[in-house]
Design a protein around this motif. Structure first.
Motif, PDB file in Angstrom:
ATOM      1  N   VAL A   1      -8.009  -0.934  -2.150  1.00 47.79           N
ATOM      2  CA  VAL A   1      -6.652  -1.052  -2.965  1.00 47.79           C
ATOM      3  C   VAL A   1      -5.917  -0.536  -2.455  1.00 47.79           C
ATOM      4  CG1 VAL A   1      -5.964  -0.726  -5.452  1.00 47.79           C
ATOM      5  CG2 VAL A   1      -8.447  -0.321  -5.046  1.00 47.79           C
ATOM      6  N   GLU A   2      -4.468  -1.469  -2.377  1.00 43.99           N
ATOM      7  CA  GLU A   2      -3.361  -1.215  -1.840  1.00 43.99           C
ATOM      8  C   GLU A   2      -2.741  -0.727  -2.668  1.00 43.99           C
ATOM      9  OE1 GLU A   2      -4.546  -4.943   0.345  1.00 43.99           O
ATOM     10  OE2 GLU A   2      -4.223  -3.858  -1.497  1.00 43.99           O
ATOM     11  N   SER A   3      -1.153   0.288  -2.407  1.00 40.49           N
ATOM     12  CA  SER A   3      -0.206   0.764  -3.065  1.00 40.49           C
ATOM     13  C   SER A   3       0.830   1.187  -2.492  1.00 40.49           C
ATOM     14  CB  SER A   3      -0.803   1.702  -4.351  1.00 40.49           C
ATOM     15  OG  SER A   3      -1.434   2.748  -3.145  1.00 40.49           O
TER      16      SER A   3
ATOM     17  N   ARG B   1       6.097   3.304   1.357  1.00 43.58           N
ATOM     18  CA  ARG B   1       4.750   4.415   2.650  1.00 43.58           C
ATOM     19  C   ARG B   1       3.354   3.306   1.446  1.00 43.58           C
ATOM     20  NH1 ARG B   1       2.848   8.631   5.178  1.00 43.58           N
ATOM     21  NH2 ARG B   1       0.142   9.358   4.246  1.00 43.58           N
ATOM     22  N   LEU B   2       2.869   3.235   2.488  1.00 43.80           N
ATOM     23  CA  LEU B   2       1.558   1.892   1.144  1.00 43.80           C
ATOM     24  C   LEU B   2       0.705   3.038   1.793  1.00 43.80           C
ATOM     25  CD1 LEU B   2       2.544  -1.032   2.983  1.00 43.80           C
ATOM     26  CD2 LEU B   2       3.667  -0.358   1.064  1.00 43.80           C
ATOM     27  N   SER B   3      -0.298   2.210   1.252  1.00 50.04           N
ATOM     28  CA  SER B   3      -1.526   3.401   1.343  1.00 50.04           C
ATOM     29  C   SER B   3      -3.029   1.997   0.834  1.00 50.04           C
ATOM     30  CB  SER B   3      -1.946   4.482   0.189  1.00 50.04           C
ATOM     31  OG  SER B   3      -0.655   5.497   0.415  1.00 50.04           O
ATOM     32  N   CYS B   4      -3.660   3.331   1.376  1.00 46.69           N
ATOM     33  CA  CYS B   4      -4.740   1.805   1.206  1.00 46.69           C
ATOM     34  C   CYS B   4      -6.431   2.794   1.229  1.00 46.69           C
ATOM     35  CB  CYS B   4      -5.699   1.126   2.549  1.00 46.69           C
ATOM     36  SG  CYS B   4      -6.461  -0.164   2.510  1.00 46.69           S
TER      37      CYS B   4
ATOM     38  N   GLN C   1      -4.645   7.770   9.005  1.00 45.54           N
ATOM     39  CA  GLN C   1      -5.778   7.474   8.665  1.00 45.54           C
ATOM     40  C   GLN C   1      -5.703   8.807   8.149  1.00 45.54           C
ATOM     41  OE1 GLN C   1      -9.348   5.576  10.954  1.00 45.54           O
ATOM     42  NE2 GLN C   1      -9.838   4.843   9.399  1.00 45.54           N
ATOM     43  N   ASP C   2      -6.539   9.023   7.043  1.00 42.99           N
ATOM     44  CA  ASP C   2      -7.198  10.502   6.456  1.00 42.99           C
ATOM     45  C   ASP C   2      -8.024  10.687   7.172  1.00 42.99           C
ATOM     46  OD1 ASP C   2      -8.949   9.914   3.339  1.00 42.99           O
ATOM     47  OD2 ASP C   2      -8.455   9.376   5.163  1.00 42.99           O
TER      48      ASP C   2
ATOM     49  N   THR D   1      -8.686   6.329   3.371  1.00 45.96           N
ATOM     50  CA  THR D   1      -8.171   5.966   2.753  1.00 45.96           C
ATOM     51  C   THR D   1      -6.822   6.211   4.701  1.00 45.96           C
ATOM     52  OG1 THR D   1      -8.111   7.502   1.383  1.00 45.96           O
ATOM     53  CG2 THR D   1      -5.819   7.037   1.495  1.00 45.96           C
ATOM     54  N   MET D   2      -5.646   4.875   4.259  1.00 49.86           N
ATOM     55  CA  MET D   2      -5.118   4.471   5.540  1.00 49.86           C
ATOM     56  C   MET D   2      -3.602   4.665   4.856  1.00 49.86           C
ATOM     57  SD  MET D   2      -5.572   1.311   7.421  1.00 49.86           S
ATOM     58  CE  MET D   2      -5.140   0.183   6.171  1.00 49.86           C
TER      59      MET D   2
END
Length: 123
Positions: free
Chosen positions: A5-7, A19-22, A71-72, A77-78
């Motif tokens: 899931v991207e945001s 800033r994108l997150s996945c 990456q966390d 999470t990326m």
């Protein structure tokens, strides 16, 4: 069931940042690489940035010095920090995961994909 899931997408003016997150779930394997890809209307999907299972990162020449992948610690999470955005960065941005990937920015190497998040940069 594997889910990505991207945001974080949106519309910004040139020079701005996003800033994108996945978030990845259901994909708990070793030797996993994660990548960001983008596709502009009428163009092929291209690799933007990726990170391998050892934490080594690569970014495409077109975004080098402007985009940073991270990456966390849990590696589920990326993020993609995008600075100094240009109109040519406009497109749908996808995250993807795969195992034993030889060429990190190669689309066909990745197994699972998210639905994408739209990034629009106006001049």
């Amino acid at each position: 069931q594997v889910q990505l899931v991207e945001s974080g997408g949106g519309s910004v003016q040139a020079g701005g940042s996003l800033r994108l997150s996945c978030v990845v779930s259901g994909y708990t394997y070793s030797h996993v690489s994660m990548g960001w890809f983008r596709q502009a209307p009428g163009k092929e999907r291209e690799g933007v940035a990726a990170i391998d299972s050892y934490g080594s990162a690569i970014v495409a020449d077109s975004v080098k010095g402007r985009f940073t992948i991270s990456q966390d610690n849990a590696k589920n999470t990326m993020h993609l920090q995008m600075n100094s955005l240009k109109p040519e960065d406009t497109g749908m941005y996808y995250c993807a995961v795969g195992r034993y990937i030889a060429t990190l920015l190669e689309v066909v190497e990745y197994e699972y994909w998210g639905q994408g998040t739209q990034v629009t940069v106006s001049s």
